[in-house]
Design an enzyme around this catalytic site. Structure first.
Site, PDB file in Angstrom:
ATOM      1  N   HIS A   1     -40.647  37.285 100.276  1.00 33.73           N
ATOM      2  CA  HIS A   1     -39.487  36.772  99.534  1.00 33.73           C
ATOM      3  C   HIS A   1     -38.529  37.467  99.140  1.00 33.73           C
ATOM      4  O   HIS A   1     -37.266  37.413  99.082  1.00 33.73           O
ATOM      5  CB  HIS A   1     -39.887  35.662  98.806  1.00 33.73           C
ATOM      6  CG  HIS A   1     -40.664  34.282  99.408  1.00 33.73           C
ATOM      7  ND1 HIS A   1     -42.257  34.250  99.383  1.00 33.73           N
ATOM      8  CD2 HIS A   1     -40.461  33.034  99.984  1.00 33.73           C
ATOM      9  CE1 HIS A   1     -42.394  33.134 100.163  1.00 33.73           C
ATOM     10  NE2 HIS A   1     -41.514  32.289 100.359  1.00 33.73           N
TER      11      HIS A   1
ATOM     12  N   ASP B   1     -40.369  32.771 109.926  1.00 35.04           N
ATOM     13  CA  ASP B   1     -40.326  32.278 108.651  1.00 35.04           C
ATOM     14  C   ASP B   1     -38.783  32.088 108.007  1.00 35.04           C
ATOM     15  O   ASP B   1     -37.834  32.496 108.760  1.00 35.04           O
ATOM     16  CB  ASP B   1     -41.136  33.085 107.712  1.00 35.04           C
ATOM     17  CG  ASP B   1     -41.665  32.533 106.483  1.00 35.04           C
ATOM     18  OD1 ASP B   1     -41.346  31.533 105.925  1.00 35.04           O
ATOM     19  OD2 ASP B   1     -42.347  33.259 105.756  1.00 35.04           O
TER      20      ASP B   1
END
Length: 609
Positions: A256, A329
């Site tokens: 992330h 993702d």
């Protein structure tokens, strides 16, 4: 008024979708939401639908996008403002009309998941918008409902043990049942794709992003549970998604916020990372999600797997034989944005072999970049068609052309039903792991040890909790006949808070301490040592990663719950009270803190009463 509308209107709208695919070509769902589809869709009808789509509609089908608001047409003003700022539209319906997106992802922070009836109404509104377009196509509506520490839909939906807890339970039947229950409830709310199960093998205790989201560190055990959950979710009526290919389990960085590198050799990847994905494919997985990680042994270019043709096409498609949908993702994560601009990332992902482009930070930029790549010949329309065919086939196989809508009655009958809640408690009881039990302190007796103090960590509550872990544990112990009081000391207790806990422990028969990811310099260690020095027996409960015990001294008993959601804390309370046995076994090894080469507690370790 529910967005679903009247029965006659629902029939008309569903017929519109069916007509778009030459009515009669696709089988109806077996017997309502939450049930598996039967039969196979007709590829010629899908091909005819594809032929009627413009290139803009085709490219739109590739995107799965966030949107703010509890309603598809009438969100709150703050959500309208957020949509205008980030996407350039006011509502979900406008998003679908403008961009023809193939999917929507729900988030709690986007105010999509207030309660089950609202979620169902939002889902129906989204499907209505998809079927109102020039080429009517229903949408894949997705979310991350892994359970444990990651869940977007909260109570009254059934919240179940997370992956590592299920790994500790070791029951394929339990893992399958948990996924089936979760799938049925999601399907009843119109969420037809779940980004679960996690197929990563967590072999690195320092992994900051996977950890207890993984079933464990044994590749074969993880593979068995992944296959069980694939079966459970898909029989429950939703698309299952195995993530994060080619395996995110051995990283010390979070994709992330950075671009992790995994240094496994090709042989190590085959042994450690590949088995769960092979098992998912063998189980008929509908979808595989990519990882924003670099694996030089699989692709020496330095590109993240999401953008790697050798990984997505060479290994996943050609070597593993996977023919289903590949979703990236989130394209808003730093791991995929460090090397290329937001205009290049979606194009490179498609060239690598991805089908769905998840949550780009700038949808207009991403969409226009893909359209430009088609116009310039960098991407052929045939390449776009291949992905859209997979997506449409998946939608048909999951019954969305025949039955795109859900009903308030199905929501009421399915979501949070008593049998599901009882099953969640039963499954959780098999996951709690006992690591230390000096002098057979546990189980505690209501007659010999009635007065308890519950202290410790109070991390931010995941969806599915009713309060701080200390309060939840104390309430559960009180329901079991003890007299327990709670004192939250936090994940980094101050000396003043530690002194307060020591004073509160005076006269108690035992102290239960909830610990959360104890590090070498954590003041949680000071708290536990100070409580142990009082002479009051200390029961330590690791409420996330099970490695805490390696850094603690003086505890009389130690338990691992793998999460601090209510269902797992209630199970721990029943184990402490002797109402259930500690039958969980470690799915990961616990190594010595001062010498990681030495294992304190191996995989499979666990004491019993």
């Amino acid at each position: 008024m529910h967005e679903r509308g009247s029965t006659s209107r629902r029939t008309l709208l569903a017929a519109t979708a069916a007509t778009a695919l030459a009515a009669g070509s696709f089988p109806a769902r077996a017997d309502g939401p939450g049930k598996p589809d039967t039969g196979q869709p007709g590829t010629r009808e899908i091909a005819r639908l594809l032929a009627r789509m413009s290139i803009e509609e085709k490219v739109g089908q590739l995107f799965v996008m966030r949107v703010y608001g509890h309603s598809a047409t009438a969100p709150d003003q703050a959500d309208i403002d957020a949509n205008l700022k980030e996407i350039g539209v006011r509502t979900a319906a406008e998003l679908i009309a403008k961009y023809h997106v193939g999917g929507i992802i729900y988030f709690a922070w986007a105010h999509n998941t207030r309660d089950p009836q609202q979620i169902a109404a939002l889902s129906n509104g989204i499907q209505r918008a998809g079927l109102a377009g020039p080429t009517p196509v229903p949408l894949l509506i997705s979310t991350d409902q892994e359970h444990g520490i990651v869940a977007r839909v909260g109570k009254p939906a059934t919240l179940l043990p997370g992956a590592m807890a299920l790994g500790a339970g070791g029951s394929r039947a339990g893992a399958r049942e948990a996924a089936r229950i979760a799938g049925r409830e999601l399907a009843a709310m119109g969420i037809n794709q779940n980004y679960a199960p996690v197929a990563d093998v967590n072999v690195n205790p320092a992994n900051p992003v996977i950890g207890v989201r993984s079933f464990g560190a044994d590749p074969e055990a993880v593979a068995r549970l992944v296959a069980a959950q694939v079966s459970g979710y898909q029989h429950g009526g939703v698309v299952a998604t195995a993530k994060h290919f080619p395996g995110h389990g051995d990283t010390v960085d979070d994709s992330h916020t950075s671009l992790p590198t995994i240094h496994h050799t090709r042989e190590q990847w085959e042994e450690l990372d590949a088995p769960p994905f092979r098992a998912a494919i063998a189980a008929g997985i509908d979808c595989v999600m990519t990882a924003h990680i670099v694996v030089p042994a699989l692709d020496p270019s330095g590109d993240p797997a999401t953008l790697s043709r050798p990984v997505l096409t060479g290994i996943l498609r050609e070597e593993l034989g996977y023919e289903g949908v590949v979703v990236t993702d989130s394209l808003g994560m730093a791991g995929v944005r460090q090397q290329y601009g937001d205009d290049r990332v979606p194009v490179l992902a498609l060239k690598a072999g991805a089908d769905q482009l998840l949550n780009p930070p700038d949808l207009a930029l991403a969409r226009n970049a893909v359209l430009k790549a088609v116009r310039d010949g960098e991407l052929t329309e045939e390449r776009i068609d291949a992905s859209v065919l997979r997506i449409l086939t998946l939608k048909a196989r999951r019954g969305l052309f025949r039955e795109p809508y859900v009903s308030p009655g199905d929501v009421a009958r399915t979501v949070g039903r008593r049998s599901h809640l009882l099953a969640a408690d039963r499954i959780a009881e098999g996951t709690t792991t006992l690591l230390v039990n000096e002098g057979r302190l546990l189980p505690l007796s209501r007659r010999r040890q009635p007065g308890l103090l519950v202290v410790g960590a109070d991390p931010a509550s995941p969806t599915g909790t009713t309060g701080p872990p200390t309060a939840v544990l104390a309430a559960a112990l009180n329901e079991l006949g003890f007299s327990a009081s709670a004192l939250s000391t936090g994940t980094a207790p101050t000396q003043a808070r530690i002194d307060e806990a020591v004073a509160a422990a005076a006269g108690k028969d035992a102290v239960v301490v909830a610990t959360y990811n104890v590090s070498a310099g954590s003041s949680q260690r000071t708290l536990v040592a100070a409580l142990a020095a009082t002479g009051v027996p200390v029961v330590q409960v690791a409420i996330r990663n099970p490695y805490d015990i390696a850094r603690l001294t003086g505890v009389t008993a130690s338990l691992a719950t793998y999460s601090w959601t209510d269902v797992e804390l209630r199970a721990a309370a029943r184990v402490i009270a002797g109402r259930a046995g500690p039958t969980g076994r470690l799915p990961v090894p616990v190594q010595r803190a001062d010498d990681p080469a030495q294992v304190l507690y191996p995989i499979g370790y666990g004491l019993t009463y």
